[in-house]
Design a protein around this motif. Structure first.
Motif, PDB file in Angstrom:
ATOM      1  N   PHE A 333     111.317  13.995 -46.744  1.00 26.54           N
ATOM      2  CA  PHE A 333     111.208  13.785 -45.636  1.00 26.54           C
ATOM      3  C   PHE A 333     112.772  13.357 -44.432  1.00 26.54           C
ATOM      4  O   PHE A 333     112.752  14.351 -43.448  1.00 26.54           O
ATOM      5  CB  PHE A 333     109.915  12.946 -45.272  1.00 26.54           C
ATOM      6  CG  PHE A 333     109.522  13.739 -43.605  1.00 26.54           C
ATOM      7  CD1 PHE A 333     108.737  14.531 -43.411  1.00 26.54           C
ATOM      8  CD2 PHE A 333     109.798  13.027 -42.640  1.00 26.54           C
ATOM      9  CE1 PHE A 333     108.391  14.723 -42.333  1.00 26.54           C
ATOM     10  CE2 PHE A 333     109.405  12.845 -41.454  1.00 26.54           C
ATOM     11  CZ  PHE A 333     108.543  14.476 -41.627  1.00 26.54           C
ATOM     12  N   ARG A 334     112.997  12.075 -44.242  1.00 23.94           N
ATOM     13  CA  ARG A 334     113.794  12.767 -43.208  1.00 23.94           C
ATOM     14  C   ARG A 334     115.594  13.881 -43.548  1.00 23.94           C
ATOM     15  O   ARG A 334     115.637  13.685 -42.772  1.00 23.94           O
ATOM     16  CB  ARG A 334     114.463  11.132 -43.396  1.00 23.94           C
ATOM     17  CG  ARG A 334     113.629   9.538 -43.103  1.00 23.94           C
ATOM     18  CD  ARG A 334     113.765   8.396 -43.242  1.00 23.94           C
ATOM     19  NE  ARG A 334     114.938   8.222 -42.484  1.00 23.94           N
ATOM     20  CZ  ARG A 334     116.033   7.311 -42.739  1.00 23.94           C
ATOM     21  NH1 ARG A 334     115.576   6.147 -44.002  1.00 23.94           N
ATOM     22  NH2 ARG A 334     116.779   6.530 -42.164  1.00 23.94           N
ATOM     23  N   VAL A 335     115.566  13.509 -44.649  1.00 20.10           N
ATOM     24  CA  VAL A 335     117.070  14.528 -45.321  1.00 20.10           C
ATOM     25  C   VAL A 335     116.693  15.563 -43.969  1.00 20.10           C
ATOM     26  O   VAL A 335     117.578  16.705 -44.086  1.00 20.10           O
ATOM     27  CB  VAL A 335     117.484  14.761 -46.437  1.00 20.10           C
ATOM     28  CG1 VAL A 335     118.215  15.703 -47.650  1.00 20.10           C
ATOM     29  CG2 VAL A 335     117.433  13.096 -47.245  1.00 20.10           C
ATOM     30  N   THR A 336     114.619  16.366 -44.551  1.00 25.36           N
ATOM     31  CA  THR A 336     115.311  17.724 -44.471  1.00 25.36           C
ATOM     32  C   THR A 336     114.637  17.594 -43.027  1.00 25.36           C
ATOM     33  O   THR A 336     115.018  18.685 -42.106  1.00 25.36           O
ATOM     34  CB  THR A 336     113.815  17.685 -44.701  1.00 25.36           C
ATOM     35  OG1 THR A 336     112.765  17.433 -45.037  1.00 25.36           O
ATOM     36  CG2 THR A 336     113.710  18.461 -46.239  1.00 25.36           C
ATOM     37  N   ARG A 337     115.024  16.469 -41.902  1.00 32.37           N
ATOM     38  CA  ARG A 337     114.791  16.289 -39.993  1.00 32.37           C
ATOM     39  C   ARG A 337     116.033  16.038 -39.939  1.00 32.37           C
ATOM     40  O   ARG A 337     115.853  15.870 -38.784  1.00 32.37           O
ATOM     41  CB  ARG A 337     113.483  15.535 -40.159  1.00 32.37           C
ATOM     42  CG  ARG A 337     112.143  15.698 -40.605  1.00 32.37           C
ATOM     43  CD  ARG A 337     112.177  17.370 -39.679  1.00 32.37           C
ATOM     44  NE  ARG A 337     110.362  17.261 -39.824  1.00 32.37           N
ATOM     45  CZ  ARG A 337     110.042  18.418 -40.508  1.00 32.37           C
ATOM     46  NH1 ARG A 337     110.943  18.837 -42.146  1.00 32.37           N
ATOM     47  NH2 ARG A 337     109.005  17.972 -40.922  1.00 32.37           N
ATOM     48  N   GLY A 338     117.289  16.064 -40.618  1.00 29.78           N
ATOM     49  CA  GLY A 338     118.447  16.115 -39.928  1.00 29.78           C
ATOM     50  C   GLY A 338     118.642  14.536 -40.325  1.00 29.78           C
ATOM     51  O   GLY A 338     120.020  13.986 -40.151  1.00 29.78           O
ATOM     52  N   GLY A 339     118.093  13.845 -41.499  1.00 30.11           N
ATOM     53  CA  GLY A 339     118.397  12.041 -41.357  1.00 30.11           C
ATOM     54  C   GLY A 339     119.362  12.117 -42.655  1.00 30.11           C
ATOM     55  O   GLY A 339     119.333  13.237 -43.491  1.00 30.11           O
ATOM     56  N   GLY A 340     119.080  11.310 -43.393  1.00 27.13           N
ATOM     57  CA  GLY A 340     119.399  11.198 -45.441  1.00 27.13           C
ATOM     58  C   GLY A 340     119.461   9.556 -45.521  1.00 27.13           C
ATOM     59  O   GLY A 340     119.339   8.713 -44.654  1.00 27.13           O
ATOM     60  N   PRO A 341     119.517   9.709 -46.272  1.00 26.27           N
ATOM     61  CA  PRO A 341     119.395   8.156 -47.121  1.00 26.27           C
ATOM     62  C   PRO A 341     120.282   6.868 -46.499  1.00 26.27           C
ATOM     63  O   PRO A 341     121.100   6.891 -46.102  1.00 26.27           O
ATOM     64  CB  PRO A 341     119.961   8.003 -48.448  1.00 26.27           C
ATOM     65  CG  PRO A 341     119.082   9.308 -48.902  1.00 26.27           C
ATOM     66  CD  PRO A 341     119.940  10.322 -47.635  1.00 26.27           C
ATOM     67  N   GLY A 342     120.060   5.922 -45.951  1.00 22.20           N
ATOM     68  CA  GLY A 342     120.727   4.757 -45.515  1.00 22.20           C
ATOM     69  C   GLY A 342     121.336   4.852 -43.903  1.00 22.20           C
ATOM     70  O   GLY A 342     121.344   4.737 -43.633  1.00 22.20           O
ATOM     71  N   ARG A 343     119.953   6.708 -42.976  1.00 22.31           N
ATOM     72  CA  ARG A 343     120.572   6.954 -42.104  1.00 22.31           C
ATOM     73  C   ARG A 343     119.217   6.004 -41.435  1.00 22.31           C
ATOM     74  O   ARG A 343     117.930   6.392 -41.403  1.00 22.31           O
ATOM     75  CB  ARG A 343     120.910   8.040 -41.780  1.00 22.31           C
ATOM     76  CG  ARG A 343     122.076   8.410 -42.219  1.00 22.31           C
ATOM     77  CD  ARG A 343     122.206   9.846 -41.301  1.00 22.31           C
ATOM     78  NE  ARG A 343     123.664  10.440 -42.373  1.00 22.31           N
ATOM     79  CZ  ARG A 343     124.169  11.804 -42.152  1.00 22.31           C
ATOM     80  NH1 ARG A 343     123.528  12.260 -41.360  1.00 22.31           N
ATOM     81  NH2 ARG A 343     125.088  11.579 -42.294  1.00 22.31           N
ATOM     82  N   ASP A 344     118.947   5.709 -40.052  1.00 22.50           N
ATOM     83  CA  ASP A 344     118.624   5.815 -39.014  1.00 22.50           C
ATOM     84  C   ASP A 344     116.966   6.623 -38.286  1.00 22.50           C
ATOM     85  O   ASP A 344     118.352   8.385 -38.223  1.00 22.50           O
ATOM     86  CB  ASP A 344     118.045   4.395 -37.978  1.00 22.50           C
ATOM     87  CG  ASP A 344     118.520   2.721 -38.768  1.00 22.50           C
ATOM     88  OD1 ASP A 344     119.232   2.247 -37.771  1.00 22.50           O
ATOM     89  OD2 ASP A 344     117.697   2.768 -40.079  1.00 22.50           O
TER      90      ASP A 344
END
Length: 344
Positions: A333-344
């Motif tokens: 979910f975070r990856v598809t929102r512009g985040g990614g593993p290990g990011r806040d």
């Protein structure tokens, strides 16, 4: 320690023919290594190769190509699982660890020096060898270092990295490759229960492994996969709660889900790099994957794929599968929102 298994008497598939010929040639020259390590992905025929070799060594009436006759007294004993010169070592089926124990190896080693009872060879099959626990692997070393008489020890493995270097170095490694797709498709077409079925998708989903494709040729499983793809995309669009979807993933099984998701992400990355012309593992999902191409950052996608592969390596351990899958779903979910593993 077990001595019983159903041995496949049918000829080997064509992509194993070259390896078979080399093994038979070494045997005829009396140069067959005392320890073989047959390795490669699941579903490509490693075990059929090992079984065919065991049958060949124990049969006294093999054919011109080296295959066992299937009719002589030794072959009948093999079919019944009672041949005294074939020993199989594998995990204890009652053990939750699914490891090959040191006790099984020690029990074999105590009798490993015995000469063949009725055949010219003594054959030991260790499968899966990558399930040897550390103590069992150490106990096996002495037997590998000091082979006895006309004996063959054949180890079958899919995860070479799980085997100690001391074991690998004492075996002749035989890498069984994934067959060429055209060759695998031709073989599959003759064996599909429904002649009208296109074997391409099952073969791609099985990562090119024909026997695995046959084992997983299940329309209900294909439908479950379709539903999980829809849930995966629904997380990306914000229409599905990641934790709720992870519960469904857990019901499907962590190993299968991680394999599926790795394939989906690989396909997304291929589409981002090469567009419509690329070869996909999931060709039936090309259009729906294209809807995500513009939303996924390539670097984040590669990091997420790495995370999936890390989890896949842990899936065969006692890790809590549900918590792991929930973490993966939230990260997706975070990856598809512009985040990614290990990011806040």
């Amino acid at each position: 320690m077990s001595q019983h298994s159903e041995l496949d008497a049918s000829p080997l598939p064509p992509w194993l023919g070259g390896i078979w010929s080399r093994l038979q040639g070494a045997r005829e020259l009396d140069r067959l290594a005392h320890a073989l390590l047959i390795c490669g992905p699941a579903g490509i025929g490693k075990r059929r190769l090992a079984d065919a070799l065991a049958r060949s060594l124990l049969c006294r009436s093999r054919d011109a190509a080296g295959y066992a006759c299937g009719r002589c007294p030794d072959c009948r004993l093999l079919e019944a699982g009672n041949h005294p010169d074939l020993v199989r070592i594998g995990p204890d089926p009652d053990s939750k660890s699914r490891e090959i124990s040191v006790g099984a190896v020690r029990a074999f080693s105590e009798h490993g020096s015995l000469t063949p009872s009725r055949s010219d060879w003594k054959v030991t099959l260790i499968d899966p060898a990558d399930r040897l626990n550390p103590s069992a692997a150490n106990a096996l070393l002495k037997t590998l270092e000091e082979p006895s008489g006309q004996s063959l020890m054949c180890l079958v493995a899919e995860r070479l990295g799980q085997l100690p270097a001391t074991i690998r170095s004492r075996c002749l490694q035989i890498a069984v490759p994934v067959p060429a797709e055209d060759e695998a498709l031709a073989w599959l077409r003759d064996r599909l229960p429904d002649p009208g079925t296109d074997p391409l998708l099952p073969l791609r989903l099985a990562q090119g492994a024909p026997f695995r494709a046959l084992d997983e040729l299940d329309q209900e499983l294909f439908e479950q996969r379709r539903q999980r793809v829809a849930g995966f995309l629904a997380i990306a669009s914000g229409r599905r709660d990641p934790v709720a979807e992870a519960a469904l993933w857990n019901g499907q099984g962590a190993v299968r889900m991680l394999d599926w998701m790795s394939g989906w992400i690989c396909d997304l990355l291929r589409l981002m790099a090469g567009g419509d012309a690329v070869r996909l593992t999931n060709p039936d999902q090309r259009e729906v994957f294209m809807t995500l191409v513009q939303r996924l950052d390539p670097a984040a996608g590669h990091r997420f794929l790495g995370r999936l592969l890390e989890c896949r390596a842990l899936a065969d351990t006692n890790v809590n599968h549900l918590l792991m899958l929930e973490s993966i779903a939230i990260e997706w979910f975070r990856v598809t929102r512009g985040g990614g593993p290990g990011r806040d």
